[in-house]
Design a protein around this motif. Structure first.
Motif, PDB file in Angstrom:
ATOM      1  N   LYS A  16      40.985  40.741  47.434  1.00 27.96           N
ATOM      2  CA  LYS A  16      40.118  41.349  48.445  1.00 27.96           C
ATOM      3  C   LYS A  16      40.102  42.867  48.302  1.00 27.96           C
ATOM      4  O   LYS A  16      39.059  43.503  48.473  1.00 27.96           O
ATOM      5  N   LYS A  17      41.241  43.458  47.943  1.00 32.84           N
ATOM      6  CA  LYS A  17      41.300  44.912  47.728  1.00 32.84           C
ATOM      7  C   LYS A  17      40.369  45.308  46.572  1.00 32.84           C
ATOM      8  O   LYS A  17      39.687  46.331  46.648  1.00 32.84           O
ATOM      9  N   ILE A  22      35.057  47.532  44.732  1.00 34.02           N
ATOM     10  CA  ILE A  22      33.725  47.306  44.155  1.00 34.02           C
ATOM     11  C   ILE A  22      32.648  47.631  45.188  1.00 34.02           C
ATOM     12  O   ILE A  22      31.616  48.226  44.857  1.00 34.02           O
ATOM     13  N   ASP A  23      32.890  47.278  46.443  1.00 32.44           N
ATOM     14  CA  ASP A  23      31.968  47.616  47.527  1.00 32.44           C
ATOM     15  C   ASP A  23      31.698  49.121  47.527  1.00 32.44           C
ATOM     16  O   ASP A  23      30.555  49.562  47.656  1.00 32.44           O
ATOM     17  N   LEU A  51      29.052  37.879  43.979  1.00 30.41           N
ATOM     18  CA  LEU A  51      30.257  38.066  43.178  1.00 30.41           C
ATOM     19  C   LEU A  51      31.350  37.170  43.740  1.00 30.41           C
ATOM     20  O   LEU A  51      31.644  37.220  44.933  1.00 30.41           O
ATOM     21  N   VAL A  52      31.914  36.336  42.872  1.00 33.09           N
ATOM     22  CA  VAL A  52      32.994  35.431  43.242  1.00 33.09           C
ATOM     23  C   VAL A  52      34.261  35.936  42.568  1.00 33.09           C
ATOM     24  O   VAL A  52      34.254  36.220  41.363  1.00 33.09           O
ATOM     25  N   GLY A  53      35.332  36.058  43.337  1.00 34.70           N
ATOM     26  CA  GLY A  53      36.601  36.509  42.771  1.00 34.70           C
ATOM     27  C   GLY A  53      37.740  35.667  43.304  1.00 34.70           C
ATOM     28  O   GLY A  53      37.754  35.306  44.479  1.00 34.70           O
ATOM     29  N   VAL A 165      37.843  48.050  36.645  1.00 36.46           N
ATOM     30  CA  VAL A 165      37.099  47.496  37.775  1.00 36.46           C
ATOM     31  C   VAL A 165      35.798  48.272  37.964  1.00 36.46           C
ATOM     32  O   VAL A 165      34.745  47.680  38.222  1.00 36.46           O
ATOM     33  N   THR A 166      35.847  49.586  37.804  1.00 33.23           N
ATOM     34  CA  THR A 166      34.647  50.428  37.919  1.00 33.23           C
ATOM     35  C   THR A 166      33.606  50.017  36.880  1.00 33.23           C
ATOM     36  O   THR A 166      32.416  49.884  37.203  1.00 33.23           O
TER      37      THR A 166
END
Length: 176
Positions: A16-17, A22-23, A51-53, A165-166
């Motif tokens: 979630k972090k 990403i948000d 997006l699924v994580g 991640v970026t």
């Protein structure tokens, strides 16, 4: 402004972090968060991108992820959807464990899942020893001993490569 859905399966909160990070990278987009463990149905056509994580625990993705895929397969195949996996093995970037091709977890996922995401990310997670119950702490310590990781159970160690991640967020933003 794009409407984006984030579907997450997070055990200790690192997945979630990563979504929250990403948000922040998708400035101008309206992002909605939903926990895969708490939803039954969702209409993916209401979103421009999805997006699924999910995180790995003891070598496996949560069965809720596979149940979601099974019940939403047609929607997943007809939407702009990406997937990422969070695991501690991905900390071994020099061995390629942080790539879809080098991640045994992603390879297993692709064999088990009828859904084949166009864009897949693999990110290292975090160790939160002080937050684990005694059994999890000892099991994870054993795994980390065998794989050459942190074994000091008083520590919290974040392995996530935020630059990676970026880059993934940019690819997701440009998903066609």
């Amino acid at each position: 402004m794009m409407k984006v859905l984030f579907l997450y399966s997070s055990r200790e909160g690192q997945t979630k972090k990563i979504f929250e990070y990403i948000d922040g990278q998708l400035q101008g987009d309206e992002c909605e968060f939903k926990n895969l463990h708490e939803i039954e149905q969702v209409d993916l056509s209401l979103y421009d991108r999805v997006l699924v994580g999910a995180s790995i625990r003891y070598g496996h993705l949560n069965k809720k992820l596979y149940q979601f895929i099974e019940s939403h397969l047609a929607q997943l195949e007809n939407s702009k959807v990406a997937f990422f996996c969070v695991n501690l093995t991905a900390r071994k970037e020099e061995q390629g464990k942080d790539t879809p091709e080098g991640s045994a977890y992603i390879q297993t996922f692709l064999k088990k899942s009828p859904w084949k995401p166009e864009l897949i990310g693999v990110f290292a997670g975090a160790l939160y020893y002080p937050r684990y119950n005694w059994i999890d702490k000892m099991m994870i310590k054993l795994i980390m001993t065998m794989t050459g990781g942190e074994t000091d159970t008083t520590k919290e160690v974040e392995y996530t490569n935020w630059q990676k991640v970026t880059l993934f967020a940019e690819k997701f933003k440009n998903l066609t």
